[in-house]
Design an enzyme around this catalytic site. Structure first.
Site, PDB file in Angstrom:
ATOM      1  N   GLU A 182      70.536  69.326  43.253  1.00 32.34           N
ATOM      2  CA  GLU A 182      69.348  69.590  44.079  1.00 32.34           C
ATOM      3  C   GLU A 182      68.975  71.072  44.143  1.00 32.34           C
ATOM      4  O   GLU A 182      67.799  71.416  44.112  1.00 32.34           O
ATOM      5  CB  GLU A 182      69.562  69.053  45.512  1.00 32.34           C
ATOM      6  CG  GLU A 182      69.340  67.564  45.656  1.00 32.34           C
ATOM      7  CD  GLU A 182      70.564  66.712  45.319  1.00 32.34           C
ATOM      8  OE1 GLU A 182      71.514  67.233  44.703  1.00 32.34           O
ATOM      9  OE2 GLU A 182      70.550  65.522  45.682  1.00 32.34           O
ATOM     10  N   GLU A 229      74.968  60.960  46.398  1.00 30.30           N
ATOM     11  CA  GLU A 229      74.978  60.885  47.868  1.00 30.30           C
ATOM     12  C   GLU A 229      75.302  59.470  48.335  1.00 30.30           C
ATOM     13  O   GLU A 229      76.057  59.265  49.296  1.00 30.30           O
ATOM     14  CB  GLU A 229      73.626  61.325  48.430  1.00 30.30           C
ATOM     15  CG  GLU A 229      73.329  62.796  48.202  1.00 30.30           C
ATOM     16  CD  GLU A 229      72.093  63.241  48.956  1.00 30.30           C
ATOM     17  OE1 GLU A 229      72.234  63.725  50.089  1.00 30.30           O
ATOM     18  OE2 GLU A 229      70.983  63.103  48.414  1.00 30.30           O
TER      19      GLU A 229
END
Ligand code: COA
Length: 263
Positions: free
Chosen positions: A139, A119
């Site tokens: 995730e 990210e």
């Protein structure tokens, strides 16, 4: 205590180093705070032409420190899970600061670049990777989603179809595809990584600093990331309270396959 984030100035380049190699540079809140301080240092410095984000040891970053979730109460209060927005916003604010830096930013990837590491790399302008880097947003395999801008920024970069495949499966991304799709600006043998990054910095240095910075602002300004960030926060607030998140974290910590409950 060793600095979790180290900054080094090399002439016109500021290098920001994730420095927790024994934990594969997994990110805790104090480390995120230190990253924020390093970015402020970059904002204030004069004479810089680029910022390089990299990882100490055998990889770039293994994502958020999954074992540190219980410590979140220390920084965000006992009820952090019931009121997740301040925590999500705090993490997102650091990624936003990285994205909004006036200087060009390069993520120099090797070993692994997972979860929050990916990210943050997506909040950089360029990503150059060594062959063999394990790149992914795992995730959903933990019962949550990338909520530090990763979902939004990946969609912006590669479009919904490809982003859905990467995020909804949580699979590692094939590096050749990542280069073709523009996730990576370069994919090189490990021994050429530094030279490739230096080459990009040299190329950027040929252009006028103010024009480079304005070009960046215009390109970033074409996309509304705010709505995506809010949606990420909304989704994560549901997921962090789910049974499956507990299942996912336990599975990761014990290295056992998860038995999802769907709740
Ligand atoms: N959170 C917390 N600790 C982590 C971590 C993470 N995301 N990633 C690695 N670590 C820790 C391990 O628990 C281990 O700690 P220990 O020595 O106290 O047991 C140490 O870092 C070394 O990890 P290990 O798995 O032995 O190293 P490796 O080189 O074999 O593998 C990875 C490196 C990154 C591939 C592997 O650790 C991994 O898959 N980590 C999880 C990544 C992930 O799912 N991140 C996304 C979370 S959303």
């Amino acid at each position: 205590m060793t600095d979790l984030i180290v900054t080094r100035r090399h002439e016109a380049v500021l290098e920001i180093l994730f420095n927790r190699p024994d934990k594969r540079n997994a990110i805790t809140w104090p480390m995120m705070t230190a990253l924020n301080a390093a970015l402020i240092e970059a904002e204030k410095a004069s004479g810089l032409r680029a910022v390089v984000l990299r990882g100490e040891g055998n990889g770039f970053c293994a994502g958020i420190d999954v074992g540190a979730f219980p410590e979140a109460a220390e920084h965000f209060g006992e009820g952090w899970r019931e009121n997740l927005f301040p925590l999500t916003e705090a993490y997102q604010a650091v990624a936003n600061r990285l994205e909004r830096l006036a200087l060009p930013t390069i993520a120099m990837l090797h070993g692994y670049c997972l979860g929050l590491g990916f990210e943050l790399a997506l909040a950089c302008d360029f990503r150059i990777a060594a062959e063999g880097t394990r790149l992914g947003l795992p995730e959903t395999r933990l019962g949550i989603i990338p909520d530090v801008g990763g979902t939004t920024r990946l969609v912006r970069l590669v479009g919904a179809g490809r982003a859905k495949e990467i995020i909804m499966t949580g699979k590692l991304v094939d590096l050749a595809a990542a280069e073709r799709w523009g996730i990576l600006n370069g994919l090189v043998p490990a021994e050429d990584l530094q030279a490739r990054v230096d080459g990009l910095i040299d190329d950027l240095a040929q252009a006028a600093p103010l024009a480079v910075s304005h070009a960046k602002r215009v390109i970033n300004g074409m996309f509304d990331v705010e709505r995506g960030l809010q949606l990420e926060g909304w989704a994560q607030a549901q997921l962090m309270r789910s049974q499956d998140f507990e299942v996912g974290v336990q599975a990761m910590l014990t290295r056992q396959p998860p038995s999802w409950t769907g709740r």
